[in-house]
Design a protein around this motif. Sequence first.
Motif, PDB file in Angstrom:
ATOM      1  N   PHE A 314      -8.765  14.274   5.107  1.00 48.35           N
ATOM      2  CA  PHE A 314      -7.406  13.943   3.831  1.00 48.35           C
ATOM      3  C   PHE A 314      -6.215  13.433   4.434  1.00 48.35           C
ATOM      4  O   PHE A 314      -5.791  14.513   5.212  1.00 48.35           O
ATOM      5  CB  PHE A 314      -7.721  15.253   3.389  1.00 48.35           C
ATOM      6  CG  PHE A 314      -9.205  14.972   2.266  1.00 48.35           C
ATOM      7  CD1 PHE A 314      -9.146  14.812   0.519  1.00 48.35           C
ATOM      8  CD2 PHE A 314      -9.582  16.108   2.104  1.00 48.35           C
ATOM      9  CE1 PHE A 314      -9.986  15.314   0.031  1.00 48.35           C
ATOM     10  CE2 PHE A 314     -10.863  16.326   1.781  1.00 48.35           C
ATOM     11  CZ  PHE A 314     -11.251  16.381   0.643  1.00 48.35           C
ATOM     12  N   THR A 315      -5.846  12.542   4.106  1.00 49.33           N
ATOM     13  CA  THR A 315      -4.661  11.966   4.353  1.00 49.33           C
ATOM     14  C   THR A 315      -3.494  13.067   3.192  1.00 49.33           C
ATOM     15  O   THR A 315      -3.776  13.300   2.186  1.00 49.33           O
ATOM     16  CB  THR A 315      -4.568  11.097   4.103  1.00 49.33           C
ATOM     17  OG1 THR A 315      -4.750  10.261   2.266  1.00 49.33           O
ATOM     18  CG2 THR A 315      -5.067  10.081   4.704  1.00 49.33           C
ATOM     19  N   LYS A 316      -2.194  13.557   3.698  1.00 48.67           N
ATOM     20  CA  LYS A 316      -1.151  13.517   3.160  1.00 48.67           C
ATOM     21  C   LYS A 316      -0.816  12.929   1.846  1.00 48.67           C
ATOM     22  O   LYS A 316      -0.180  13.516   0.725  1.00 48.67           O
ATOM     23  CB  LYS A 316      -0.486  14.339   4.232  1.00 48.67           C
ATOM     24  CG  LYS A 316      -0.748  15.407   4.771  1.00 48.67           C
ATOM     25  CD  LYS A 316       0.793  15.893   5.853  1.00 48.67           C
ATOM     26  CE  LYS A 316       0.575  16.921   6.845  1.00 48.67           C
ATOM     27  NZ  LYS A 316       1.349  17.281   8.181  1.00 48.67           N
ATOM     28  N   SER A 317      -0.505  11.706   2.040  1.00 48.01           N
ATOM     29  CA  SER A 317      -0.008  10.800   1.032  1.00 48.01           C
ATOM     30  C   SER A 317      -1.163  10.880   0.239  1.00 48.01           C
ATOM     31  O   SER A 317      -2.214   9.888   0.663  1.00 48.01           O
ATOM     32  CB  SER A 317       0.629   9.953   2.089  1.00 48.01           C
ATOM     33  OG  SER A 317       0.941   8.568   0.764  1.00 48.01           O
ATOM     34  N   THR A 318      -1.130  10.619  -1.079  1.00 46.28           N
ATOM     35  CA  THR A 318      -1.850   9.708  -2.348  1.00 46.28           C
ATOM     36  C   THR A 318      -1.799   8.364  -2.105  1.00 46.28           C
ATOM     37  O   THR A 318      -2.836   7.522  -3.238  1.00 46.28           O
ATOM     38  CB  THR A 318      -2.276  10.800  -3.731  1.00 46.28           C
ATOM     39  OG1 THR A 318      -0.505  10.964  -4.256  1.00 46.28           O
ATOM     40  CG2 THR A 318      -2.408  12.432  -2.914  1.00 46.28           C
ATOM     41  N   ALA A 319      -0.517   8.091  -2.108  1.00 53.19           N
ATOM     42  CA  ALA A 319       0.043   6.159  -2.305  1.00 53.19           C
ATOM     43  C   ALA A 319      -0.817   5.981  -1.591  1.00 53.19           C
ATOM     44  O   ALA A 319      -1.371   6.420  -0.049  1.00 53.19           O
ATOM     45  CB  ALA A 319       1.262   5.935  -1.494  1.00 53.19           C
ATOM     46  N   TRP A 320      -1.784   4.771  -2.029  1.00 52.58           N
ATOM     47  CA  TRP A 320      -2.913   3.632  -1.315  1.00 52.58           C
ATOM     48  C   TRP A 320      -2.310   3.046  -0.639  1.00 52.58           C
ATOM     49  O   TRP A 320      -3.111   2.530   0.533  1.00 52.58           O
ATOM     50  CB  TRP A 320      -2.868   2.537  -2.290  1.00 52.58           C
ATOM     51  CG  TRP A 320      -4.224   1.743  -2.425  1.00 52.58           C
ATOM     52  CD1 TRP A 320      -5.533   2.375  -1.565  1.00 52.58           C
ATOM     53  CD2 TRP A 320      -4.692   0.881  -2.271  1.00 52.58           C
ATOM     54  NE1 TRP A 320      -6.430   1.684  -1.236  1.00 52.58           N
ATOM     55  CE2 TRP A 320      -5.463   0.614  -1.782  1.00 52.58           C
ATOM     56  CE3 TRP A 320      -3.771  -0.404  -2.056  1.00 52.58           C
ATOM     57  CZ2 TRP A 320      -5.926  -1.202  -1.813  1.00 52.58           C
ATOM     58  CZ3 TRP A 320      -4.427  -1.917  -1.856  1.00 52.58           C
ATOM     59  CH2 TRP A 320      -5.370  -1.906  -1.651  1.00 52.58           C
ATOM     60  N   ALA A 321      -1.674   3.346  -0.083  1.00 48.56           N
ATOM     61  CA  ALA A 321      -0.787   1.892   0.271  1.00 48.56           C
ATOM     62  C   ALA A 321      -0.845   3.019   1.965  1.00 48.56           C
ATOM     63  O   ALA A 321      -0.678   2.530   3.141  1.00 48.56           O
ATOM     64  CB  ALA A 321       0.520   1.352   0.033  1.00 48.56           C
ATOM     65  N   GLU A 322       0.262   4.587   1.460  1.00 49.20           N
ATOM     66  CA  GLU A 322       0.765   4.866   2.563  1.00 49.20           C
ATOM     67  C   GLU A 322      -0.781   5.669   3.478  1.00 49.20           C
ATOM     68  O   GLU A 322      -0.879   6.303   4.394  1.00 49.20           O
ATOM     69  CB  GLU A 322       1.492   6.131   2.052  1.00 49.20           C
ATOM     70  CG  GLU A 322       2.391   6.055   1.737  1.00 49.20           C
ATOM     71  CD  GLU A 322       3.874   6.344   1.454  1.00 49.20           C
ATOM     72  OE1 GLU A 322       2.713   7.962   1.497  1.00 49.20           O
ATOM     73  OE2 GLU A 322       4.754   6.330   0.883  1.00 49.20           O
ATOM     74  N   HIS A 323      -1.546   6.133   2.585  1.00 50.91           N
ATOM     75  CA  HIS A 323      -2.927   6.293   2.644  1.00 50.91           C
ATOM     76  C   HIS A 323      -3.542   5.059   3.507  1.00 50.91           C
ATOM     77  O   HIS A 323      -3.955   5.487   4.893  1.00 50.91           O
ATOM     78  CB  HIS A 323      -4.411   6.893   1.514  1.00 50.91           C
ATOM     79  CG  HIS A 323      -5.651   6.585   2.201  1.00 50.91           C
ATOM     80  ND1 HIS A 323      -5.909   8.241   2.211  1.00 50.91           N
ATOM     81  CD2 HIS A 323      -6.927   5.618   1.840  1.00 50.91           C
ATOM     82  CE1 HIS A 323      -7.212   7.542   2.481  1.00 50.91           C
ATOM     83  NE2 HIS A 323      -7.439   6.793   1.980  1.00 50.91           N
ATOM     84  N   LEU A 324      -3.694   3.743   3.394  1.00 52.97           N
ATOM     85  CA  LEU A 324      -4.079   2.854   3.860  1.00 52.97           C
ATOM     86  C   LEU A 324      -3.261   3.058   5.563  1.00 52.97           C
ATOM     87  O   LEU A 324      -3.760   2.725   7.188  1.00 52.97           O
ATOM     88  CB  LEU A 324      -4.027   1.882   3.343  1.00 52.97           C
ATOM     89  CG  LEU A 324      -4.935   1.186   2.848  1.00 52.97           C
ATOM     90  CD1 LEU A 324      -5.010  -0.123   2.178  1.00 52.97           C
ATOM     91  CD2 LEU A 324      -6.281   2.047   2.901  1.00 52.97           C
TER      92      LEU A 324
END
Length: 371
Positions: A314-324
């Motif tokens: 899992f990535t810490k950020s849920t924002a789509w751009a930051e996740h990518l």
Amino acid sequence: MFWKSWEFWQPANHIEEIIGILIAIGVFLLFLFLRKILTKLVFTIILKLTQKVPGSLFTNITRAFEKPMHWLFIIIGLYIAVAYFPYWDKTNLLFLHLIRSSIIFIVGWGLFNLADASSALFTKINEKFHFNIDEILIPILSKTIRFIIVAITIAVIAEEFDYSVSTFVAGLGIGGLAFALAAKDALANLFGGVVIITEKPFTIGDWILTPTVEGTVEDITFRSTKIRTFADAVVTVPNSTLANEAITNWSKMNKRRASFSIRLPHDTSSEKIEATTRKVEDLLRNHPGVDQDYIVVKFDEFKENGYDILLYFFTKSTAWAEHLDVKEDVNLKILEILEEKDLSIAIPARQVFDTSRHEGPSPSRSTSSES
């Protein structure tokens, strides 16, 4: 009647009537041309008398009552002008009813404008005093206040013309059943809005997914909810539909999942597979953008064209751009690991058949003996 008897051409009052007409026209034009100046003067005096009122609140009041005040001075000018106009009876009851009704309408107009701008005021009050009012309720509260102001304004104007509002309300009670049957869908949407507001499955600004639509919630009313899709279109969904659907609120995620596999070729040794798996796991364990609560890197499956290593994290950020961004960085570092181990990604094998080597005559061909 409004008009008095015409005696304009009688010599006795000829000059007085002309003077009265000119004064009436002059008074009306004076208020008409000076209405903006008079409005500014009134607001300046009010500001001096109420210096403790916050500037933002006074600004909202000024904007709300600016145009109604313009019309108020026009009506005042008309009322004063009629006092000098010789052919108009200012004591006529209908005329007085119209003047008073106009003033009531202007006051209601100003309050309506103030309620229209009250969403920002409610937001500031909520933040300052920590009332914990949900963002959904603020625009609905503003719209409810506007509706009440309109209803009270109409009722007061009706009472001014001696119309009994209580009789009208009693009539609504008699026709309530018929109204409920006719407005069945509207009532369903209303109760759906109540369910959404009380249970709070989402709020304004949330990213939601339903069987009907996916996007960001822009507005919620008692009738419908407006959702902006990722194609930048706005979809208006009835609340009765949303209240009966499964709703996934992606904005409530604390972290965002990433799951994929790396496929190594069949000629990869078990030592290299194990070393690559441990190296990739160390990469994820030390990456600043990856949540450390749950990380899985395992040699998962045997495939026809290679060996699959599963990555689940899992990535810490849920924002789509930051996740990518995190996934991209992880993928680039995985490629570096594969280069270090002299490995490559397995490519699916394709078999090519040469149809020209078909034994015997082709079914599409015919020989001379057969013909």
